[in-house]
Design a protein around this motif. Structure first.
Motif, PDB file in Angstrom:
ATOM      1  N   TRP A   1       0.841  -1.191   0.000  1.00 56.07           N
ATOM      2  CA  TRP A   1       0.000   0.000   0.000  1.00 56.07           C
ATOM      3  C   TRP A   1       0.882   1.249   0.000  1.00 56.07           C
ATOM      4  N   LYS A   2       1.981   1.211   0.733  1.00 59.21           N
ATOM      5  CA  LYS A   2       2.896   2.358   0.818  1.00 59.21           C
ATOM      6  C   LYS A   2       3.421   2.725  -0.564  1.00 59.21           C
ATOM      7  N   ASP A   3       3.763   1.737  -1.383  1.00 58.17           N
ATOM      8  CA  ASP A   3       4.261   2.017  -2.730  1.00 58.17           C
ATOM      9  C   ASP A   3       3.162   2.615  -3.613  1.00 58.17           C
ATOM     10  N   LEU A   4       1.947   2.103  -3.465  1.00 57.46           N
ATOM     11  CA  LEU A   4       0.821   2.649  -4.208  1.00 57.46           C
ATOM     12  C   LEU A   4       0.587   4.111  -3.806  1.00 57.46           C
ATOM     13  N   TYR A   5       0.724   4.384  -2.522  1.00 58.08           N
ATOM     14  CA  TYR A   5       0.570   5.752  -1.998  1.00 58.08           C
ATOM     15  C   TYR A   5       1.641   6.666  -2.608  1.00 58.08           C
ATOM     16  N   VAL A   6       2.879   6.203  -2.648  1.00 53.99           N
ATOM     17  CA  VAL A   6       3.971   7.008  -3.216  1.00 53.99           C
ATOM     18  C   VAL A   6       3.724   7.259  -4.702  1.00 53.99           C
ATOM     19  N   ILE A   7       3.277   6.236  -5.438  1.00 48.94           N
ATOM     20  CA  ILE A   7       2.966   6.404  -6.859  1.00 48.94           C
ATOM     21  C   ILE A   7       1.862   7.438  -7.029  1.00 48.94           C
ATOM     22  N   ARG A   8       0.879   7.378  -6.155  1.00 48.12           N
ATOM     23  CA  ARG A   8      -0.217   8.352  -6.202  1.00 48.12           C
ATOM     24  C   ARG A   8       0.303   9.765  -5.969  1.00 48.12           C
ATOM     25  N   ILE A   9       1.163   9.940  -4.977  1.00 44.36           N
ATOM     26  CA  ILE A   9       1.707  11.270  -4.666  1.00 44.36           C
ATOM     27  C   ILE A   9       2.541  11.793  -5.842  1.00 44.36           C
ATOM     28  N   ILE A  10       3.333  10.914  -6.457  1.00 42.17           N
ATOM     29  CA  ILE A  10       4.135  11.323  -7.621  1.00 42.17           C
ATOM     30  C   ILE A  10       3.212  11.826  -8.733  1.00 42.17           C
ATOM     31  N   GLY A  11       2.176  11.055  -9.029  1.00 43.25           N
ATOM     32  CA  GLY A  11       1.247  11.449 -10.089  1.00 43.25           C
ATOM     33  C   GLY A  11       0.501  12.729  -9.763  1.00 43.25           C
TER      34      GLY A  11
ATOM     35  N   THR B   1       1.483  15.120  -7.813  1.00 46.97           N
ATOM     36  CA  THR B   1       2.434  16.235  -7.891  1.00 46.97           C
ATOM     37  C   THR B   1       2.569  16.701  -9.335  1.00 46.97           C
ATOM     38  N   LEU B   2       2.700  15.755 -10.255  1.00 45.42           N
ATOM     39  CA  LEU B   2       2.778  16.118 -11.668  1.00 45.42           C
ATOM     40  C   LEU B   2       1.486  16.767 -12.151  1.00 45.42           C
ATOM     41  N   ASN B   3       0.347  16.280 -11.651  1.00 47.86           N
ATOM     42  CA  ASN B   3      -0.936  16.888 -12.012  1.00 47.86           C
ATOM     43  C   ASN B   3      -0.959  18.366 -11.644  1.00 47.86           C
ATOM     44  N   GLU B   4      -0.358  18.699 -10.526  1.00 40.44           N
ATOM     45  CA  GLU B   4      -0.388  20.079 -10.042  1.00 40.44           C
ATOM     46  C   GLU B   4       0.620  20.984 -10.739  1.00 40.44           C
ATOM     47  N   ILE B   5       1.755  20.437 -11.154  1.00 37.59           N
ATOM     48  CA  ILE B   5       2.793  21.319 -11.703  1.00 37.59           C
ATOM     49  C   ILE B   5       2.801  21.403 -13.227  1.00 37.59           C
ATOM     50  N   ILE B   6       2.115  20.498 -13.909  1.00 37.74           N
ATOM     51  CA  ILE B   6       2.066  20.548 -15.378  1.00 37.74           C
ATOM     52  C   ILE B   6       0.934  21.492 -15.781  1.00 37.74           C
ATOM     53  N   PRO B   7       1.263  22.591 -16.426  1.00 42.73           N
ATOM     54  CA  PRO B   7       0.208  23.545 -16.791  1.00 42.73           C
ATOM     55  C   PRO B   7      -0.709  22.972 -17.876  1.00 42.73           C
ATOM     56  N   PHE B   8      -1.954  23.351 -17.810  1.00 45.64           N
ATOM     57  CA  PHE B   8      -2.965  23.004 -18.820  1.00 45.64           C
ATOM     58  C   PHE B   8      -3.157  21.500 -19.001  1.00 45.64           C
ATOM     59  N   SER B   9      -2.935  20.727 -17.952  1.00 50.70           N
ATOM     60  CA  SER B   9      -3.100  19.279 -18.090  1.00 50.70           C
ATOM     61  C   SER B   9      -4.426  18.792 -17.529  1.00 50.70           C
ATOM     62  N   ALA B  10      -5.253  19.705 -17.045  1.00 51.91           N
ATOM     63  CA  ALA B  10      -6.562  19.366 -16.475  1.00 51.91           C
ATOM     64  C   ALA B  10      -6.430  18.343 -15.356  1.00 51.91           C
ATOM     65  N   SER B  11      -5.363  18.463 -14.595  1.00 50.94           N
ATOM     66  CA  SER B  11      -5.078  17.548 -13.478  1.00 50.94           C
ATOM     67  C   SER B  11      -4.995  16.089 -13.919  1.00 50.94           C
ATOM     68  N   LEU B  12      -4.577  15.874 -15.148  1.00 51.90           N
ATOM     69  CA  LEU B  12      -4.448  14.503 -15.644  1.00 51.90           C
ATOM     70  C   LEU B  12      -3.035  14.193 -16.130  1.00 51.90           C
ATOM     71  N   GLY B  13      -2.130  15.124 -16.024  1.00 48.00           N
ATOM     72  CA  GLY B  13      -0.782  14.922 -16.532  1.00 48.00           C
ATOM     73  C   GLY B  13      -0.005  13.831 -15.817  1.00 48.00           C
ATOM     74  N   GLY B  14      -0.319  13.587 -14.554  1.00 47.58           N
ATOM     75  CA  GLY B  14       0.403  12.572 -13.797  1.00 47.58           C
ATOM     76  C   GLY B  14      -0.181  11.172 -13.927  1.00 47.58           C
TER      77      GLY B  14
END
Length: 178
Positions: free
Chosen positions: A32-42, A44-57
């Motif tokens: 579960w911890k690894d799934l959580y980390v993968i979620r956080i990585i994605g 984070t990318l959703n938030e920092i990629i402009p114009f990705s509609a929160s789907l970039g990660g």
């Protein structure tokens, strides 16, 4: 600071939901911890990629699951679509509950009340169309649309197989995991 402390719990529960949104049972060897980390990585990318509609990660999440744990891309994407759809529907229900509580404590003018009802109706319609599209196999239609406009320059048959596999995995989830 207290508002920021809520987010790890939101992500924790969302990760728990994601764990149960895979068309086939998630391999037991994925902690579960690894799934959580993968979620956080994605996320984070959703938030920092402009114009990705929160789907970039989301592709990154699916790719990490594939590379690290052998989860097929179709199954990874299917789980992400399912968890996002579920989150969207639950968010709509939360907003409806908040509005009902607000109406008890703060009456709205007729115009504002009609605007709220129209917005909720629109959100509900989008949710119904999204769920209906996932049930009916929207990705087969996406592929056909892409072929019509010549978006696929090569490997169209391979893309079609992948789109159909994604539709199959989503349908499998909704039919077996009521």
């Amino acid at each position: 600071v207290p508002v920021l402390l809520v987010y790890p719990f939101i992500y924790a529960f969302n990760t728990l939901g994601w764990r149960y949104s895979f068309p086939r049972n998630l391999p037991k060897h994925i902690p579960w911890k690894d799934l959580y980390v993968i979620r956080i990585i994605g996320e984070t990318l959703n938030e920092i990629i402009p114009f990705s509609a929160s789907l970039g990660g989301e592709p990154v999440k699916a790719e990490l699951l594939k590379k690290r744990y052998g989860v097929s891309l179709a199954e990874g994407y299917a789980s992400l679509l399912i968890v996002h759809t579920t989150f969207y529907v639950s968010l709509n229900l939360f907003v409806i509950g908040g509005i009902l509580v607000t109406l008890k404590t703060m009456p709205l003018t007729a115009v504002l009340w009609q605007s709220v009802i129209a917005c909720l109706g629109g959100l509900g319609l989008v949710a119904a169309l999204l769920i209906g599209g996932l049930h009916l196999g929207i990705f087969k239609k996406v592929h056909e649309f892409g072929e019509m406009f010549k978006w696929w320059k090569h490997d169209s048959d391979q893309k079609k197989i992948k789109f159909l596999e994604l539709d199959k995995d989503i349908k499998k989830f909704y039919s077996k995991n009521k």
